[in-house]
Design a protein around this motif. Structure first.
Motif, short mmCIF file in Angstrom:
data_model
loop_
_atom_site.label_atom_id
_atom_site.label_comp_id
_atom_site.label_asym_id
_atom_site.label_seq_id
_atom_site.Cartn_x
_atom_site.Cartn_y
_atom_site.Cartn_z
N VAL A 1 0.69 -1.07 0.25
CA VAL A 1 -0.03 0.03 -0.06
C VAL A 1 0.99 1.28 0.02
CG1 VAL A 1 -1.90 -0.97 1.25
CG2 VAL A 1 0.01 0.05 2.57
N ASP A 2 0.32 2.23 -0.55
CA ASP A 2 1.18 3.48 -0.56
C ASP A 2 2.54 3.55 -1.16
OD1 ASP A 2 -1.28 4.77 0.48
OD2 ASP A 2 -0.46 4.49 2.57
N GLN A 3 2.91 2.69 -1.91
CA GLN A 3 4.12 2.69 -2.53
C GLN A 3 4.80 4.05 -3.01
OE1 GLN A 3 4.24 -0.70 -5.47
NE2 GLN A 3 4.22 -2.11 -3.78
N HIS A 4 4.06 4.80 -3.26
CA HIS A 4 4.62 6.25 -3.43
C HIS A 4 5.23 6.99 -2.43
CE1 HIS A 4 0.63 7.10 -2.22
NE2 HIS A 4 1.01 8.25 -1.95
N LEU A 5 4.91 6.48 -1.09
CA LEU A 5 5.35 7.21 0.10
C LEU A 5 6.58 6.50 0.48
CD1 LEU A 5 2.03 7.60 2.02
CD2 LEU A 5 3.22 9.33 0.71
N ARG B 1 -4.17 -4.69 -3.68
CA ARG B 1 -3.00 -4.28 -3.18
C ARG B 1 -2.06 -3.93 -4.29
NH1 ARG B 1 -1.94 -4.89 2.66
NH2 ARG B 1 -4.01 -5.10 3.44
N GLN B 2 -0.84 -3.39 -3.98
CA GLN B 2 -0.22 -2.97 -5.20
C GLN B 2 1.23 -4.20 -5.11
OE1 GLN B 2 0.60 0.81 -3.06
NE2 GLN B 2 0.63 1.72 -5.06
N PRO B 3 1.89 -4.17 -6.19
CA PRO B 3 2.58 -5.45 -6.53
C PRO B 3 3.77 -5.81 -5.49
CG PRO B 3 2.28 -4.23 -8.63
CD PRO B 3 1.75 -3.39 -7.38
N TYR C 1 14.33 -1.84 -11.60
CA TYR C 1 12.96 -1.52 -11.75
C TYR C 1 12.62 -1.26 -10.40
CZ TYR C 1 14.10 -3.06 -16.32
OH TYR C 1 14.66 -3.33 -17.58
N GLY C 2 12.68 0.12 -9.99
CA GLY C 2 12.34 0.11 -8.31
C GLY C 2 10.85 0.13 -8.17
N LEU C 3 10.22 0.73 -6.93
CA LEU C 3 8.93 0.94 -6.64
C LEU C 3 8.68 2.07 -7.53
CD1 LEU C 3 8.53 0.76 -2.69
CD2 LEU C 3 7.97 -0.77 -4.55
N ASN C 4 7.22 1.99 -8.10
CA ASN C 4 6.57 2.75 -8.92
C ASN C 4 7.22 2.88 -10.29
OD1 ASN C 4 5.31 4.02 -6.78
ND2 ASN C 4 7.04 4.98 -6.04
#
Ligand code: SF4
Lengths: 197, 498
Positions: B101-105, B435-437, B131-134
């Motif tokens: 969750v909230d992978q941009h934070l 959820r996110q990957p 290939y990092g988060l986001n």
């Protein structure tokens, strides 16, 4: 981890005539939290070496001045128990280069070899002779010749051969581990890459 | 590196043994003229050198790395004062530890943030693609390799994660390695490996509707047990395997290691080539045609001999589920937990311990058992086809009130495609949480943990004690079975609801 070159070692030995020395005795589990491989020698045989108040137990061989050297001689079935590499690290870190016994637990043997510690497996009879020699004279020397795969009681000249996997022997003789071995194959690897283009 | 000096007697010894070895090498090659397995063909084509009395030096085409098992390996090569030998052959992504969750934070968990930062630092320093988060390509290593066309037939591939076997679905030799081996590959692009034995598992015939790739592999492991593959590399063959999609084949190869095998593989065919074609890092145009011509030779010769061969009938396979605490403890969803009399004496202790942990009893019927969580995701079943299967099933239905249902796409690309196909919407309407990957509740290194005592039906690959969180209880099943359980709130054979 690059290791010291191992060719021939002649040294006095530390006797530990106890059978089934397991990895928990070699290095108790509570000392495994470190994230590097160094410093384990401090806690080698911790609970045999020190009492509950951290005072050295005078009856333990590592605390007796008369015994010293880079060869540890253990009773049959040395290194049983868990697969933790820490046991081999601890013995090596303490300063031993060779462990002699009449039988080694498989995983311990591999772990030792991977860390520059030579396990020398000999017959029960020859092991008894070694213990006897050290018992009679604490400064009795042993000679371990890796090239000829022989161990000799220097004073009497009695010797016995031992086995070692030829690849591991090569690594020890040249003082390199698996990664060093591969790095030495650089030319072959490059040739291989070129042959595929 | 310290080459032995020429005056060193050991050198003579060394070369002596190498020349001896050459003789036996030719002999081996000669013997293999009788017919090679697919595994032999790929393995042998990657042997740089063989060590007398030791393992082979195997060349690695692709090395995948992630944040958890790589930092110590980078530290190791730095200590040796060397750099990564072939940075272009390594691809990195954070997956094991990342929040979903909230992978941009910024990541809240400090250890996780530290590992992700370390990975980023190491990749920057050594020129490795990350290939990092986001990043639009981020995801579970074993999901992104295939979907980006990094995974190709005939390759050798490794990663510091046991489920690297997934990539075998493309007719590659792919297996998981330890951290010291990660260091070997970073340092030299090679690895020291003894050659495993070879097994072929044939699954012949047609699968009934509602029976999927996951059921095949759970069935096979239940038959050969969680240690039946030890020492082997398994080739999966037969018409039921041929008829699987690439996603299905990946599921089968992914779980091959749960039988103890070193890995699994499947000969590439039109389905494989079609899948690879056009993907980001796949060969393009003429190069692709040339590659396909080569890939077509990647088959087991008719007269090749395996160390072991087993054949199963697809018609015997039904939707499967595990009831114990290793992936070999599985049975038909419709079936019962074995009675104690059916368990071999040597396994009785493991069995009773598993029953205690799961809160089940020998002989129990599985259908009707109440479930708390449904987890759809992981490198076993977190691909687009898996999400599609769940969405198709739950369309117009709702999850049961007692169920918490998590869907975790295997990658950013899967997430994107799910959005585009309307899968996301269908799942949300059915009450699923998206959820996110990341690896998520497959190993519960992040916050996605099944609470103590709760029972989860999961599409992942391991049902070990505490795998999905301390005290969590896991039953492994296919995405379709998981969807049916989500809707009914209980263990159910999905075929009764199709
Ligand atoms: S999803 Fe699970 S099995 Fe797959 S790589 Fe992640 S942790 Fe390993």
């Amino acid at each position: 981890m690059a290791v010291d070159k191992f060719i021939t070692i002649e040294s006095t030995a530390v006797p530990l005539p106890i059978e089934n020395v397991d990895t928990d005795q070699i290095i108790p589990a509570r000392f495994l939290k470190a994230t590097t491989r160094d410093g384990f020698g401090e806690n080698l045989f911790r609970d045999w070496r020190y009492d509950k108040t951290d005072q050295p137990k005078t009856d333990f061989v590592l605390n007796q001045d008369k015994y010293s050297g880079t060869i540890l001689v253990g009773g049959k079935n040395f290194g049983s128990g868990s697969s933790r590499e820490h046991a081999a690290w601890a013995i090596h870190d303490y300063g031993f280069k060779v462990v002699v016994s009449s039988f080694f637990a498989d995983i311990f043997k591999n772990n030792a070899l991977n860390n520059g510690l030579l396990p020398v497996q000999i017959s029960d009879q020859f092991l008894a002779k070694i213990f006897e020699a050290i018992d009679q004279d604490a400064s009795a020397k042993l000679k371990v010749d890796l090239i000829n795969q022989e161990i000799t009681i220097v004073s009497s000249g009695e010797k016995e051969g031992f086995d070692i996997n030829s690849y591991k022997k090569e690594c020890l003789l040249n003082g390199y581990d698996d990664i060093d071995y591969l790095l030495n194959k650089k030319d072959k690897i490059e040739q291989f890459e070129q042959s595929r283009v | 590196m310290r080459l032995p000096s020429s005056g060193n007697p050991s050198l003579v010894l060394l070369f002596g043994s190498f020349s001896n070895y050459n003789t036996s090498f030719h002999y081996l090659n000669f013997k293999k003229l009788a017919g090679k397995t697919l595994f032999d063909k790929i393995w042998d084509a990657h042997v740089v050198d063989e060590i007398p009395g030791g393992p082979s030096v195997l060349y690695i085409d692709k090395h995948l790395i992630h944040e958890v098992t790589s930092p110590q390996a980078f530290a190791g090569i730095e200590k040796r004062g060397i750099s990564v030998a072939r940075p272009q052959n390594t691809v990195a992504t954070p997956d094991h530890n990342v929040p979903t969750v909230d992978q941009h934070l910024p990541i809240k968990d400090q250890l996780s943030q530290f590992q992700v930062n370390k990975l980023t630092e190491n990749c920057e320093k050594h020129g490795i693609a990350l290939y990092g988060l986001n990043h639009p390509f981020q995801g579970i290593v074993h999901v992104i390799g295939p979907e980006l066309g990094i995974t190709q037939p005939g390759m050798t591939m490794v990663c510091g994660d046991s489920h690297t076997s997934t990539h075998g679905a493309f007719g590659s030799v792919a297996f998981g390695i330890g951290t010291s081996e990660v260091e070997m590959v970073l340092a030299t692009q090679c690895i020291l490996q003894p050659k495993p034995k070879k097994m072929r598992i044939n699954v012949e015939g047609e699968l009934e509707t509602g029976v999927t790739a996951k059921d095949i592999v759970l069935y096979v492991i239940s038959k050969i047990t969680a240690s039946g593959g030890t020492g082997y590399f398994i080739e999966f063959a037969g018409s039921a395997i041929r008829n699987l999609s690439m996603e299905g084949r990946m599921t089968v190869c992914n779980m091959s290691i749960e039988s103890g095998a070193r890995g699994g593989l499947i000969a590439p065919d039109e389905t494989t080539f079609e899948y690879v074609k056009g993907r980001e890092f796949a060969p393009k145009g003429e190069d692709f045609d040339k590659a396909v011509a080569k890939w077509k030779k990647l088959t087991t010769d008719a007269d090749a001999v395996f160390d072991k061969e087993l054949t199963f009938d697809a018609a015997d396979i039904e939707p499967m589920i595990t009831y114990g605490t290793n992936p070999g403890m599985g049975t038909k969803v419709k079936g019962q937990i074995p009675a104690e009399s059916e368990i071999e004496a040597s396994n009785l202790k493991t069995f009773s311990k598993a029953m205690d942990y799961m809160g089940f009893s020998a002989g129990d019927t599985l259908v009707g058992k109440e479930v708390d969580f449904v987890f759809v995701g992981s490198c076993t079943n977190g691909r687009i086809e898996d999400l599609r299967a769940v969405a198709n099933f739950v369309k117009g239905r709702k999850k049961a009130d007692n169920i918490t249902a998590w869907i975790v796409p295997g990658s950013k690309q899967v997430e994107k495609q799910a959005n585009e196909e309307g899968i996301t919407e269908t799942l949300l309407q059915a009450g699923f949480k998206l959820r996110q990957p990341g690896c998520s509740a497959c190993l519960a290194m992040n916050d996605d943990k099944i609470p103590t005592g709760k029972l989860a039906v999961a599409t992942s690959n391991r049902n070990f004690e505490g795998r999905q969180g301390p005290g969590s209880r896991t039953m492994l099943a296919s995405p379709l079975t998981a969807a049916a359980v989500a809707v009914t709130g209980k263990i159910v054979d999905p075929r009764t609801l199709l």
